[in-house]
Write a protein that holds these residues in place. Structure first.
Motif, mmCIF file in Angstrom:
data_model
loop_
_atom_site.group_PDB
_atom_site.id
_atom_site.type_symbol
_atom_site.label_atom_id
_atom_site.label_comp_id
_atom_site.label_asym_id
_atom_site.label_seq_id
_atom_site.Cartn_x
_atom_site.Cartn_y
_atom_site.Cartn_z
ATOM 1 N N ASN A 16 -41.913 -27.042 -47.317
ATOM 2 C CA ASN A 16 -42.106 -28.450 -47.671
ATOM 3 C C ASN A 16 -40.904 -28.960 -48.466
ATOM 4 N N TYR A 17 -39.928 -29.505 -47.755
ATOM 5 C CA TYR A 17 -38.738 -30.012 -48.431
ATOM 6 C C TYR A 17 -38.099 -31.124 -47.614
ATOM 7 N N SER A 18 -37.221 -31.889 -48.261
ATOM 8 C CA SER A 18 -36.429 -32.915 -47.591
ATOM 9 C C SER A 18 -34.964 -32.638 -47.840
ATOM 10 N N ASP A 19 -34.153 -32.861 -46.822
ATOM 11 C CA ASP A 19 -32.713 -32.638 -46.922
ATOM 12 C C ASP A 19 -32.026 -33.984 -47.144
ATOM 13 N N HIS A 20 -31.405 -34.156 -48.310
ATOM 14 C CA HIS A 20 -30.704 -35.397 -48.640
ATOM 15 C C HIS A 20 -29.186 -35.221 -48.563
ATOM 16 N N SER A 21 -28.745 -34.226 -47.852
ATOM 17 C CA SER A 21 -27.318 -33.915 -47.781
ATOM 18 C C SER A 21 -26.560 -34.943 -46.961
ATOM 19 N N THR A 22 -25.299 -35.092 -47.302
ATOM 20 C CA THR A 22 -24.379 -35.939 -46.541
ATOM 21 C C THR A 22 -23.142 -35.114 -46.214
ATOM 22 N N ASP A 23 -22.153 -35.739 -45.573
ATOM 23 C CA ASP A 23 -20.950 -34.988 -45.219
ATOM 24 C C ASP A 23 -20.087 -34.678 -46.435
ATOM 25 N N ILE A 24 -20.387 -35.239 -47.595
ATOM 26 C CA ILE A 24 -19.586 -34.943 -48.783
ATOM 27 C C ILE A 24 -20.309 -34.031 -49.773
ATOM 28 N N GLY A 25 -21.561 -33.700 -49.492
ATOM 29 C CA GLY A 25 -22.261 -32.808 -50.400
ATOM 30 C C GLY A 25 -23.687 -32.524 -49.975
ATOM 31 N N PHE A 26 -24.336 -31.615 -50.706
ATOM 32 C CA PHE A 26 -25.669 -31.140 -50.339
ATOM 33 C C PHE A 26 -26.648 -31.367 -51.490
ATOM 34 N N GLN A 27 -27.847 -31.793 -51.121
ATOM 35 C CA GLN A 27 -28.904 -31.991 -52.108
ATOM 36 C C GLN A 27 -30.248 -31.890 -51.394
ATOM 37 N N PHE A 28 -31.200 -31.233 -52.024
ATOM 38 C CA PHE A 28 -32.494 -30.983 -51.399
ATOM 39 C C PHE A 28 -33.615 -31.327 -52.372
ATOM 40 N N GLU A 29 -34.762 -31.720 -51.816
ATOM 41 C CA GLU A 29 -35.941 -32.030 -52.622
ATOM 42 C C GLU A 29 -37.104 -31.180 -52.127
ATOM 43 N N PHE A 30 -37.716 -30.440 -53.029
ATOM 44 C CA PHE A 30 -38.839 -29.578 -52.690
ATOM 45 C C PHE A 30 -40.133 -30.183 -53.215
ATOM 46 N N CYS A 63 -50.135 -31.611 -54.342
ATOM 47 C CA CYS A 63 -50.086 -32.970 -54.903
ATOM 48 C C CYS A 63 -48.919 -33.791 -54.389
ATOM 49 N N GLY A 64 -47.916 -33.142 -53.784
ATOM 50 C CA GLY A 64 -46.785 -33.875 -53.230
ATOM 51 C C GLY A 64 -45.687 -34.198 -54.225
ATOM 52 N N ASN A 65 -45.856 -33.830 -55.501
ATOM 53 C CA ASN A 65 -44.787 -34.054 -56.470
ATOM 54 C C ASN A 65 -43.552 -33.257 -56.074
ATOM 55 N N GLY A 66 -42.378 -33.849 -56.290
ATOM 56 C CA GLY A 66 -41.159 -33.194 -55.845
ATOM 57 C C GLY A 66 -40.149 -32.979 -56.955
ATOM 58 N N PHE A 67 -39.212 -32.056 -56.696
ATOM 59 C CA PHE A 67 -38.115 -31.762 -57.614
ATOM 60 C C PHE A 67 -36.821 -31.767 -56.811
ATOM 61 N N MET A 68 -35.819 -32.492 -57.311
ATOM 62 C CA MET A 68 -34.543 -32.625 -56.621
ATOM 63 C C MET A 68 -33.547 -31.600 -57.159
ATOM 64 N N SER A 69 -32.841 -30.962 -56.247
ATOM 65 C CA SER A 69 -31.808 -30.015 -56.658
ATOM 66 C C SER A 69 -30.558 -30.762 -57.094
ATOM 67 N N GLN A 70 -29.663 -30.075 -57.790
ATOM 68 C CA GLN A 70 -28.399 -30.675 -58.184
ATOM 69 C C GLN A 70 -27.528 -30.909 -56.953
#
Length: 211
Positions: free
Chosen positions: A9-23, A28-35
Motif C-alpha cells: 500500500n504505497y504511492s510513488d511520487h517520483s519524478t525524473d529529478i528525484g524519488f519520493q514515496f508515500e506509505f 485507516c489510510g493514514n500515510g507517511f511520506m519519505s524524504q
C-alpha cells in the motif's frame, strides 16, 4: 536483487529529478511520506536539456540521448531509493500476524496483544463504545416509557374545513376566519337526558328526534 518487502500500500511520487514515496496504513489510510532523494542522472539530464534549449542542434540531440539514458538506468536508481524509503518508514508500521495487514503503530496497532485493532480491538476503546451504545439504548427505552401525548385526544375528530365559512382550519379548535367552534359538542336528549352521539338524528335511548 532480492525481492522488495512492504510494498502493498504505497504511492510513488517520483519524478525524473528525484524519488519520493508515500506509505499508507492498510486499515485507516493514514500515510507517511519519505524524504525526497535526488536522482543524479535526472539532474544531469536537466542540465543537458537546458543547454540544448539554449544552443539547439547537437545539444538538443544530446539532451534526447540523456532522456533515453534516464529511462534505461532509472530502474536501479528507483529501487535503491525505494529500499531507502522502506528502511526509513517501515518502523512506523507493524504487520499483523493474524490477518497480514500492515497498520500504523500510532492508531491501528494493539501493542498489548501484538495484533491490529481489527483482529484485537483495544479494550479501552471497546469499553467506551459499549458505554456509548448502552447510553443511546437507555435513552430510547426511557423515551418510549414516557407519555408525551397524555393531553392529546386521538379520538377527537379534527375538522379541516369550517362548515360555516368553508375556510381551511388546519385542525384548529376554532375557525381562524369566522371563529366557529369546530370541536364537536356533546349532545343530550331533552326527553330522557341520555348522551346522544354527535351527528345523530334520533336519541338512541328513547328515539326522540334531535334538533
Amino acid at each position: 536483487m532480492p525481492p522488495i518487502p512492504f510494498t502493498r500500500n504505497y504511492s510513488d511520487h517520483s519524478t525524473d529529478i528525484g524519488f519520493q514515496f508515500e506509505f499508507f496504513c492498510d486499515r485507516c489510510g493514514n500515510g507517511f511520506m519519505s524524504q525526497f532523494r535526488a536522482n543524479k542522472l535526472g539532474a544531469a539530464g536537466e542540465i543537458v536539456r537546458g543547454l540544448g534549449n539554449v544552443f539547439g542542434g547537437v545539444f538538443g540531440r544530446v539532451a534526447s540521448g540523456s532522456d533515453e539514458m534516464d529511462r534505461l538506468t532509472r530502474g536501479k536508481a528507483r529501487d535503491d531509493a525505494f529500499n531507502a524509503a522502506i528502511t526509513d518508514l517501515k518502523p512506523l508500521f507493524n504487520q499483523c500476524q493474524r490477518c497480514g495487514t500492515w497498520v500504523c503503530k500510532e492508531v491501528c496497532w494493539n501493542q498489548e496483544v501484538g495484533m491490529c485493532v481489527n483482529c484485537a480491538p483495544k479494550k479501552e476503546g471497546e469499553i467506551e463504545v459499549a458505554k456509548s451504545a448502552a447510553f443511546v439504548q437507555q435513552v430510547r427505552e426511557k423515551a418510549m416509557a414516557t407519555d408525551f401525548v397524555s393531553d392529546v385526544n386521538i379520538q377527537q375528530k379534527r375538522v379541516v374545513t369550517c362548515p360555516s365559512c368553508g375556510t381551511n382550519t388546519g385542525g384548529a379548535k376554532f375557525c381562524p376566519n369566522c371563529g366557529y367552534n369546530l370541536v364537536p359538542q356533546e349532545q343530550f336528549c331533552t326527553e330522557c337526558g341520555s348522551k346522544v352521539p354527535a351527528g345523530a338524528k334520533f336519541c338512541p335511548s328513547c328515539g326522540k328526534k334531535m334538533g
